[in-house]
Design a protein around this motif. Structure first.
Motif, PDB file in Angstrom:
ATOM      1  N   PHE A  77      11.311  29.443 -55.747  1.00 44.00           N
ATOM      2  CA  PHE A  77      10.589  29.887 -56.934  1.00 44.00           C
ATOM      3  C   PHE A  77      11.405  29.581 -58.192  1.00 44.00           C
ATOM      4  CE2 PHE A  77       8.816  33.412 -59.639  1.00 44.00           C
ATOM      5  CZ  PHE A  77       7.486  33.016 -59.601  1.00 44.00           C
ATOM      6  N   GLY A  78      12.697  29.880 -58.143  1.00 45.43           N
ATOM      7  CA  GLY A  78      13.570  29.613 -59.282  1.00 45.43           C
ATOM      8  C   GLY A  78      13.732  28.129 -59.561  1.00 45.43           C
ATOM      9  N   LEU A  79      13.832  27.334 -58.504  1.00 49.80           N
ATOM     10  CA  LEU A  79      13.939  25.883 -58.668  1.00 49.80           C
ATOM     11  C   LEU A  79      12.654  25.305 -59.253  1.00 49.80           C
ATOM     12  CD1 LEU A  79      15.747  25.054 -55.309  1.00 49.80           C
ATOM     13  CD2 LEU A  79      16.644  24.511 -57.589  1.00 49.80           C
ATOM     14  N   GLU A 167       6.804  39.747 -54.479  1.00 48.06           N
ATOM     15  CA  GLU A 167       5.416  39.646 -54.036  1.00 48.06           C
ATOM     16  C   GLU A 167       4.736  38.361 -54.498  1.00 48.06           C
ATOM     17  OE1 GLU A 167       2.584  39.859 -56.018  1.00 48.06           O
ATOM     18  OE2 GLU A 167       3.452  40.426 -57.942  1.00 48.06           O
ATOM     19  N   ARG A 168       5.303  37.674 -55.491  1.00 46.12           N
ATOM     20  CA  ARG A 168       4.654  36.448 -55.971  1.00 46.12           C
ATOM     21  C   ARG A 168       5.390  35.182 -55.554  1.00 46.12           C
ATOM     22  NH1 ARG A 168       5.460  38.047 -62.209  1.00 46.12           N
ATOM     23  NH2 ARG A 168       5.180  40.070 -61.223  1.00 46.12           N
ATOM     24  N   ALA A 169       6.658  35.299 -55.156  1.00 50.03           N
ATOM     25  CA  ALA A 169       7.418  34.116 -54.755  1.00 50.03           C
ATOM     26  C   ALA A 169       7.014  33.619 -53.373  1.00 50.03           C
ATOM     27  CB  ALA A 169       8.915  34.422 -54.775  1.00 50.03           C
ATOM     28  N   THR A 170       6.487  34.511 -52.542  1.00 48.06           N
ATOM     29  CA  THR A 170       6.076  34.152 -51.184  1.00 48.06           C
ATOM     30  C   THR A 170       4.597  33.799 -51.161  1.00 48.06           C
ATOM     31  OG1 THR A 170       7.718  35.647 -50.230  1.00 48.06           O
ATOM     32  CG2 THR A 170       5.918  34.963 -48.802  1.00 48.06           C
ATOM     33  N   ASP A 171       4.256  32.696 -50.497  1.00 47.36           N
ATOM     34  CA  ASP A 171       2.851  32.304 -50.349  1.00 47.36           C
ATOM     35  C   ASP A 171       2.223  33.183 -49.272  1.00 47.36           C
ATOM     36  OD1 ASP A 171       0.381  31.160 -49.996  1.00 47.36           O
ATOM     37  OD2 ASP A 171       1.104  29.122 -49.699  1.00 47.36           O
TER      38      ASP A 171
END
Length: 374
Positions: A77-79, A167-171
């Motif tokens: 997510f950060g990348l 909760e938003r970084a994971t699909d």
């Protein structure tokens, strides 16, 4: 061709930056291929009387816990958002396991890592963070978020902020997340439908992923429900009932990694069916009881999960309606030898596990969870 006289900066990555970015993604994806799945253990004790308890063993990830999945997602997510570059210092607020997993990935990418942790974090967890090249910054448990934000700003680093972005970084629709793998692993079981998934919440990211996935899959939505189990001194159970964002608890949970003194943005109540409050003594007694069944030590959050799952199995036994329940082994017990498995520490914390141990041993013989005498 674009106009060259427009007064806008060009923030395109340089060739060297793109090379590093591709290298970082390649390293993370290689780790993903090596450790894409974890075991699903099946417990069918005689006292279950036809019910089955499934344990998704997340402790076998390379960094040793359920948080390996979250750390991977947060780094990607950060990348993808352009927040993590070569030499970026990674900062996280964590009680231990997320910090260990993020330290693992930071080392994988050659990045500095600092964990802002509560002063009472288990020594074994601190050793693990340092084993992966990370540093720790100890503060009062109620100040870890503010201190992590400040530290990242002062160092021109990146605060991962697991409590906001979990909760938003994971699909949640798939991509080999914990929910997708759990239900796929159930497909060849004699009865592949799960009645309940029981999950403790730290950031809330895992419960959000599982709850969303259940609702996304209409075949699961008809049959499977999600229960979040919450330890002492955490506000999640009360927040689920009241939806009051101002809730606070001044005392930190003894069960590291789960429970929070205030509601977190990643705790999504709308995808949860119900909650159970689990006493700390019950959580810790359960891991001692489990050791005799699994022949291994597990962490306190696993005890919270399993004690919650046993409530549903005991109820099903009483009603003579066998069910399937799944929960998670979050991390190994080797990280808690100085705390949950230390009688002196239990005495110092005024935690008496004896009544719950007696209750669980009686359950193993009779299938009934008798009430604890006050």
């Amino acid at each position: 061709m674009p106009h060259t006289d427009l007064p806008y900066p060009d923030r395109s990555l340089t060739a060297a930056e793109r090379d590093w970015h591709c290298h970082a993604l390649s390293r993370i994806n290689a780790d993903y291929q090596r450790s894409a799945d974890t075991h699903l253990l099946k417990l069918q004790l005689p006292c279950f009387q036809g019910s089955t308890l499934y344990l998704k063993d997340e402790s076998i990830h390379p960094s040793g816990s359920l948080k390996h999945r979250l750390a991977r997602s947060l780094f990607l997510f950060g990348l993808a958002n352009g927040n993590i570059k070569q030499n970026t210092t990674i900062v996280e607020a964590s009680s231990g396991n997320t910090a260990i997993s993020e330290a693992y990935f930071a080392q994988l990418l050659g990045l500095p890592f600092i964990a802002v942790i509560p002063k009472k974090t288990a020594p074994e967890k601190i050793k693990k963070i340092e084993f992966y090249g990370g540093r720790t910054h100890k503060v009062d448990s109620h100040h870890i978020y503010e201190e992590a934000t400040k530290l990242a700003r002062d160092l021109d680093g990146h605060y991962m902020d697991q409590f906001t972005y979990a909760e938003r970084a994971t699909d949640w629709r798939g991509s080999n997340n914990i929910a997708e793998r759990l239900f796929e692993q159930m497909q060849n079981e004699p009865r592949p439908i799960l009645d309940w998934v029981v999950m403790s919440a730290g950031t809330g990211g895992t419960s959000a992923t599982i709850g969303r996935y259940i609702r996304y899959r209409h075949d699961l939505n008809k049959h499977t429900r999600l229960c979040v189990v919450d330890p002492d001194h955490s506000v999640y159970a009360d927040y689920f009932s009241t939806q009051d964002p101002k809730l606070k608890n001044s005392k930190a949970s003894h069960i590291e990694g789960i429970g929070q003194p205030r509601p977190q943005p990643s705790f999504v109540t709308s995808v949860i069916d119900t909650v159970l409050k689990i006493p700390d003594a019950a959580s810790i007694a359960t891991i001692h009881w489990l050791e005799s069944i699994l022949d291994r030590k597990v962490g306190g959050s696993t005890g919270t999960n399993v004690y919650g799952a046993l409530q549903y199995i005991a109820q099903a036994t009483k009603q003579n309606k066998p069910i399937n329940v799944a929960t998670v082994i979050c991390d190994p017990g080797s990280r808690y030898l100085d705390t949950f498995y230390n009688t002196d520490w239990l005495r110092e914390q005024h935690i008496d596990i004896a009544p719950y141990l007696e209750q669980l041993r009686s359950f193993q013989n009779t299938g009934q969870l008798n009430p604890i005498s006050s």
